[in-house]
Design a protein around this motif. Sequence first.
Motif, PDB file in Angstrom:
ATOM      1  N   LYS A 174       7.682  -2.834  -0.869  1.00 60.32           N
ATOM      2  CA  LYS A 174       6.741  -1.538  -1.196  1.00 60.32           C
ATOM      3  C   LYS A 174       6.215  -2.227  -2.643  1.00 60.32           C
ATOM      4  O   LYS A 174       5.032  -2.312  -3.054  1.00 60.32           O
ATOM      5  CB  LYS A 174       7.216  -0.756  -0.967  1.00 60.32           C
ATOM      6  N   THR A 179      -2.270  -4.794   7.831  1.00 58.04           N
ATOM      7  CA  THR A 179      -1.423  -2.990   7.955  1.00 58.04           C
ATOM      8  C   THR A 179      -1.712  -3.524   9.140  1.00 58.04           C
ATOM      9  O   THR A 179      -2.585  -3.881  10.171  1.00 58.04           O
ATOM     10  CB  THR A 179      -2.051  -2.506   7.696  1.00 58.04           C
ATOM     11  N   THR A 234      -3.089  -1.281  11.342  1.00 55.50           N
ATOM     12  CA  THR A 234      -4.481  -0.431  11.860  1.00 55.50           C
ATOM     13  C   THR A 234      -5.368  -1.752  11.618  1.00 55.50           C
ATOM     14  O   THR A 234      -6.234  -2.380  12.252  1.00 55.50           O
ATOM     15  CB  THR A 234      -4.833   0.211  10.519  1.00 55.50           C
ATOM     16  N   THR A 261       1.682  -8.516   9.790  1.00 53.40           N
ATOM     17  CA  THR A 261       1.641  -7.553   9.974  1.00 53.40           C
ATOM     18  C   THR A 261       2.930  -7.062   8.971  1.00 53.40           C
ATOM     19  O   THR A 261       4.039  -6.856   9.356  1.00 53.40           O
ATOM     20  CB  THR A 261       1.653  -6.888  11.387  1.00 53.40           C
ATOM     21  N   PRO A 302       4.159  -2.550   7.658  1.00 51.12           N
ATOM     22  CA  PRO A 302       3.455  -1.349   8.441  1.00 51.12           C
ATOM     23  C   PRO A 302       2.936  -1.092   7.067  1.00 51.12           C
ATOM     24  O   PRO A 302       3.105  -1.305   5.499  1.00 51.12           O
ATOM     25  CB  PRO A 302       5.634  -0.664   8.271  1.00 51.12           C
ATOM     26  N   SER A 303       2.220   0.188   6.992  1.00 48.68           N
ATOM     27  CA  SER A 303       1.361   0.845   6.024  1.00 48.68           C
ATOM     28  C   SER A 303       1.617   1.279   5.025  1.00 48.68           C
ATOM     29  O   SER A 303       1.379   1.180   4.337  1.00 48.68           O
ATOM     30  CB  SER A 303       0.632   1.213   7.016  1.00 48.68           C
ATOM     31  N   MET A 335       2.651  -0.794   2.194  1.00 47.77           N
ATOM     32  CA  MET A 335       1.333  -1.022   1.309  1.00 47.77           C
ATOM     33  C   MET A 335       0.838   0.049   0.430  1.00 47.77           C
ATOM     34  O   MET A 335      -0.894   0.054   1.027  1.00 47.77           O
ATOM     35  CB  MET A 335       0.506  -1.815   2.332  1.00 47.77           C
ATOM     36  N   LYS A 336       1.184   0.518  -0.095  1.00 45.33           N
ATOM     37  CA  LYS A 336       0.062   1.109  -1.086  1.00 45.33           C
ATOM     38  C   LYS A 336       0.346   1.452  -2.070  1.00 45.33           C
ATOM     39  O   LYS A 336       0.901  -0.199  -2.727  1.00 45.33           O
ATOM     40  CB  LYS A 336       1.203   2.719  -0.447  1.00 45.33           C
ATOM     41  N   GLN A 363      -4.384   3.088   0.363  1.00 46.11           N
ATOM     42  CA  GLN A 363      -3.659   2.375   0.978  1.00 46.11           C
ATOM     43  C   GLN A 363      -5.150   0.980   0.966  1.00 46.11           C
ATOM     44  O   GLN A 363      -5.547   0.571   1.466  1.00 46.11           O
ATOM     45  CB  GLN A 363      -4.608   2.440   2.593  1.00 46.11           C
ATOM     46  N   ASN A 422      -5.149  -2.359   2.764  1.00 39.36           N
ATOM     47  CA  ASN A 422      -5.703  -2.784   4.098  1.00 39.36           C
ATOM     48  C   ASN A 422      -4.883  -4.492   4.407  1.00 39.36           C
ATOM     49  O   ASN A 422      -4.364  -4.278   5.389  1.00 39.36           O
ATOM     50  CB  ASN A 422      -7.070  -1.947   4.452  1.00 39.36           C
ATOM     51  N   THR A 479      -8.197   1.100   0.583  1.00 36.51           N
ATOM     52  CA  THR A 479      -9.677   1.912   1.211  1.00 36.51           C
ATOM     53  C   THR A 479      -9.946   3.053  -0.241  1.00 36.51           C
ATOM     54  O   THR A 479      -9.106   3.250  -1.177  1.00 36.51           O
ATOM     55  CB  THR A 479      -8.434   3.013   1.815  1.00 36.51           C
TER      56      THR A 479
END
Length: 295
Positions: free
Chosen positions: A119, A172, A174, A212, A214-215, A218-219, A236, A238, A294
């Motif tokens: 993070k 992420t 997504t 990959t 986890p979301s 990735m803030k 977010q 991405n 985002t």
Amino acid sequence: MAVLNYAELYQQALDQPYKAERRFNRLYELGNRNIRWTGAKTVQIPNITTGGMVDVDRDSIGAYTRNVDNNWETKTLEHDREFRTLVDPVDVDETNMAVTIANITSVFNTEQKIPEMDKYMASKLLAEYQALGGTPDTTAIDETNILEVFDEYMEQMDEAEVPEEGRILYVTPTIRKILKSASGISREIDVRQPGQSVNRIVSRLDEVEIVTVPSVRMKTAYDFTNGAEPDPTAEQINLILVHPSAVIAPEKYDFVSLEPPSATTGGKYLYYERLYWDVFIFEQKVGGVVFNVTS
């Protein structure tokens, strides 16, 4: 803090939520290489520049002057973190060995320390990128445009003369899902052997490794008051397209200690861990990092 549960029998294994290992390992590789410590929390990163070539004068040997310079980027470490706890030997016994230092260490690393390092890497990289004049892309990504967006990022790096080999794309789940369904992506599926599974994994794109993340790791911002929780204002991230040579993560101090029960410790085990590190982007290599966030 919740009272330790003495009623349930311990099954000799902790059933903790699954946590992925550190995902940004490649970006921590430079570590303390190529830096100079100049104070308790200050590092200097070398930056060498030279002049260019000129036409030869065949009638003279010319004059020699210094045509190379060495500057230093000064960075200050800020992320100084610690974890401490006491463990009563009676608790160890009455929880059927559940609360042992080994288990505490395992849970702390998988659920707290490793996720926090990821993070911090993502959010601090973005902060560094913006501080050096970078603007994250806010294009909304879907199956119809992801390859075009990726090509644009790659073109940016090509123009910045970032090495082609070694680039990594952190995404992420997504974005990974969108990539697997991207319009224009081709696959070769071998179904000739009965019973064989169909491999739909996309692990590389134009020789760029895909990782990959986890979301939640990735803030754009986190609250580090107790652990690392997404800040209420966080957006977010991405994806991050990056060449590891653009990033450095110096580590000043890494200390772990266990104090056995004694009169000084009140008859308890004392566990302590401290990690003092930070993340920076080389000022001359900011072109080696691209973000999509985002809006």
